[in-house]
Design an enzyme around this catalytic site. Structure first.
Site, PDB file in Angstrom:
ATOM      1  N   ASP A   1      -8.757  -6.157  -5.227  1.00  0.00           N
ATOM      2  CA  ASP A   1      -8.395  -4.896  -4.568  1.00  0.00           C
ATOM      3  C   ASP A   1      -9.226  -3.749  -5.151  1.00  0.00           C
ATOM      4  O   ASP A   1      -9.244  -3.536  -6.370  1.00  0.00           O
ATOM      5  CB  ASP A   1      -6.904  -4.622  -4.770  1.00  0.00           C
ATOM      6  CG  ASP A   1      -6.366  -3.550  -3.820  1.00  0.00           C
ATOM      7  OD1 ASP A   1      -7.149  -2.677  -3.398  1.00  0.00           O
ATOM      8  OD2 ASP A   1      -5.159  -3.586  -3.526  1.00  0.00           O
TER       9      ASP A   1
ATOM     10  N   HIS B   1      -7.791  -5.366  -0.636  1.00  0.00           N
ATOM     11  CA  HIS B   1      -6.558  -4.656  -0.341  1.00  0.00           C
ATOM     12  C   HIS B   1      -5.862  -5.208   0.908  1.00  0.00           C
ATOM     13  O   HIS B   1      -4.634  -5.176   1.010  1.00  0.00           O
ATOM     14  CB  HIS B   1      -6.850  -3.161  -0.159  1.00  0.00           C
ATOM     15  CG  HIS B   1      -5.633  -2.313  -0.048  1.00  0.00           C
ATOM     16  ND1 HIS B   1      -4.750  -2.131  -1.083  1.00  0.00           N
ATOM     17  CD2 HIS B   1      -5.129  -1.591   0.998  1.00  0.00           C
ATOM     18  CE1 HIS B   1      -3.767  -1.335  -0.712  1.00  0.00           C
ATOM     19  NE2 HIS B   1      -3.978  -0.998   0.551  1.00  0.00           N
TER      20      HIS B   1
ATOM     21  N   SER C   1       0.849  -1.190   0.000  1.00  0.00           N
ATOM     22  CA  SER C   1       0.000   0.000   0.000  1.00  0.00           C
ATOM     23  C   SER C   1       0.894   1.253   0.000  1.00  0.00           C
ATOM     24  O   SER C   1       1.751   1.383  -0.876  1.00  0.00           O
ATOM     25  CB  SER C   1      -0.954  -0.029   1.190  1.00  0.00           C
ATOM     26  OG  SER C   1      -1.942   0.958   1.091  1.00  0.00           O
TER      27      SER C   1
END
Length: 507
Positions: free
Chosen positions: A432, A466, A270
């Site tokens: 995601d 995610h 991320s």
């Protein structure tokens, strides 16, 4: 004559109405019916009297007649009591059922947002970290910003070898501290607990592992909640605007302090994936290999929009006070809403279909408060996070993510990524939402077009969206471990003539 039959309280209303020039009951029939209802329903009488005490009312509110009577609209100070609404045609027929029955609710979900939960604890949620203090000014990328000194909180695992060549840095995400793994000084499980340790994805029996709290954070590293040594007050929103570049450069100040000239690997997910890329782009001679998970080469409009809404929730909370809430009332509601929006992007629709479906919290009649389990889940996530992180840190770090662009200062993304010379693994997740899979495909393809022949692309079909990088030990863990431990001949360069390499260029 007609007024004589009214009580003293009704007469008081009449006198007040006459004072402001309203017609008397004997002038129109409509007002007579209104006053009879006032006498029957003292609650409405109290509301009218309260309204007179606030300001001069609108004549038309009482003078309108000929249609079904409408209750005057008053400025709401407290939640009114909505019950059955009686229209004019029913005043003489009190036994007939009302044609309207409204919602009766004190909205417990709203009061719960405002009142429940512990006091903020983001300043002491972590412990056992080391603190690097650099008393030299730290210069930032944007707005000619300067910090008078730099603090970097960090934790380490494993042993640094004699030539200091086995250091691996793990970059934290937006809200994570330096506590990636438990240790003697802090036995609490870390945010990447299952991925770090002897024999694990990042093997501490082989590598000296470092994790820092990112610049702008609230777990020891310099950020908005840090005391400005020049004013002896928290920086708050006087803190300079940050960039991902600044976060990386702060980490390299720490590496210099530790005597580490070159990293064996840079690993991140991320925001951490952004940091990992910039580590190799800004300091290409000091990184041997890079892992970027669920990230991108530049922020795209969809993720920028989502983070903007999170920041707006916080900044619209009246307790935010332009960021100067330290020592005052904490902007908890704004922080909670921001986290609820974020949670929508962290997991996937397929997972929620499987976990929650359309299941309800209870069999009670629906209201405007949460009805479905998915709503309760979002509320729980927002509530549990709202007092564990500094809202100003979220504002600053999320803005840095928005501004992230490896192409900044270069004619194209390809030119910006051409700075990364070392082997790199790019991992993406098909479910995601925050960093869709096409962004990792684009990153992998552009790195190859930029001349990097040591690109490994790894795509997962995990249901966790995610958050896969936090949960999928088999997929993410195995990929990272294999990449770090494989001895790649000639710095890992792959042959451009292989069919696999040609196929990947079509992403």
């Amino acid at each position: 004559m007609m007024a004589a039959s009214f009580s003293r309280k009704s007469l008081s209303v009449l006198r007040t109405a006459n004072k402001y020039g309203f017609p008397t009951p004997k002038e129109t029939r409509c007002e007579s019916r209104l006053l009879r209802e006032i006498e029957k329903r003292m609650q409405l009488f109290s509301t009218v009297r309260g309204y007179f005490s606030q300001k001069r009312p609108d004549r038309e509110a009482f003078a309108s007649c000929g249609q079904a009577r409408k209750t005057p609209t008053f400025h709401q100070v407290e939640t009114p009591e909505y019950g059955e609404i009686i229209v004019e045609s029913q005043l003489d027929k009190p036994d007939q059922p009302s044609p309207f029955k409204g919602l009766r609710s004190d909205f417990p979900c709203v009061s719960r947002n405002a009142m429940s939960g512990p006091e903020p604890e983001y300043d002491n949620i972590t412990k056992g970290y080391k603190l690097f203090v650099d008393n030299k000014p730290f210069y930032l990328k944007y707005n000619e910003g300067v910090l008078p000194e730099l603090n970097v909180a960090y934790e380490t695992w494993g042993t640094l070898n004699e030539d200091r060549s086995n250091a691996v840095i793990i970059h934290a995400g937006l809200s994570a501290s330096s506590h990636a793994k438990s240790h003697v000084d802090n036995p609490k499980p870390g945010w990447w607990e299952k991925f770090v340790g002897p024999g694990r994805a990042v093997d501490t029996s082989k590598y000296f592992v470092i994790c820092t709290n990112n610049l702008g954070g609230c777990y020891g590293t310099s950020g908005p909640s840090t005391i400005n040594p020049l004013t002896n007050k928290p920086f708050a929103t006087t803190f300079p605007i940050l960039s991902v570049d600044d976060m990386v450069n702060a980490q390299f100040r720490l590496l210099d302090h530790l005597g580490i000239e070159k990293l064996y690997a840079s690993v991140g997910s991320s925001l951490g994936g952004m940091l990992s890329l910039m580590t190799a782009a800004l300091h290409p001679d000091r990184v041997e290999r890079v892992v970027s998970i669920s990230s991108c080469g530049q922020s795209h409009p969809s993720s920028i929009a989502l983070r903007y809404l999170q920041r707006k929730c916080i900044m619209c909370d009246p307790n935010w006070n332009r960021g100067h809430y330290y020592g005052g009332t904490f902007p908890k509601i704004g922080m909670k809403l921001a986290r609820e929006i974020a949670t929508m992007t962290y997991r996937s629709g397929p997972e929620w279909d499987e976990r929650f479906g359309r299941k309800r919290i209870s069999e009670e009649d629906p209201s405007l408060c949460p009805t479905f389990l998915i709503e309760s889940y979002l509320e729980h996530q927002g509530e549990s996070f709202s007092t564990k992180f500094d809202p100003n840190s979220l504002l600053y770090i999320s803005k840095a993510m928005d501004m992230f662009d490896v192409a900044e200062g270069f004619p194209s993304l390809e030119a910006g990524l051409a700075r990364i010379k070392c082997p790199i693994m790019v991992i993406g997740v098909q479910t995601d939402i925050l960093f869709p899979i096409w962004q990792q495909r684009e990153l992998s393809a552009t790195l190859q077009k930029a001349g990097n022949n040591a690109v490994t692309y790894y795509e997962l079909n995990s249901i966790y969206g995610h958050d896969t990088f936090l949960l999928d030990l088999n997929g993410v863990g195995a990929g990272v471990k294999g990449f770090l431990e494989t001895h790649q001949i000639e710095s890992g360069n792959l042959s451009k003539s292989t069919q696999l390499d040609q196929d990947r260029k079509h992403f």
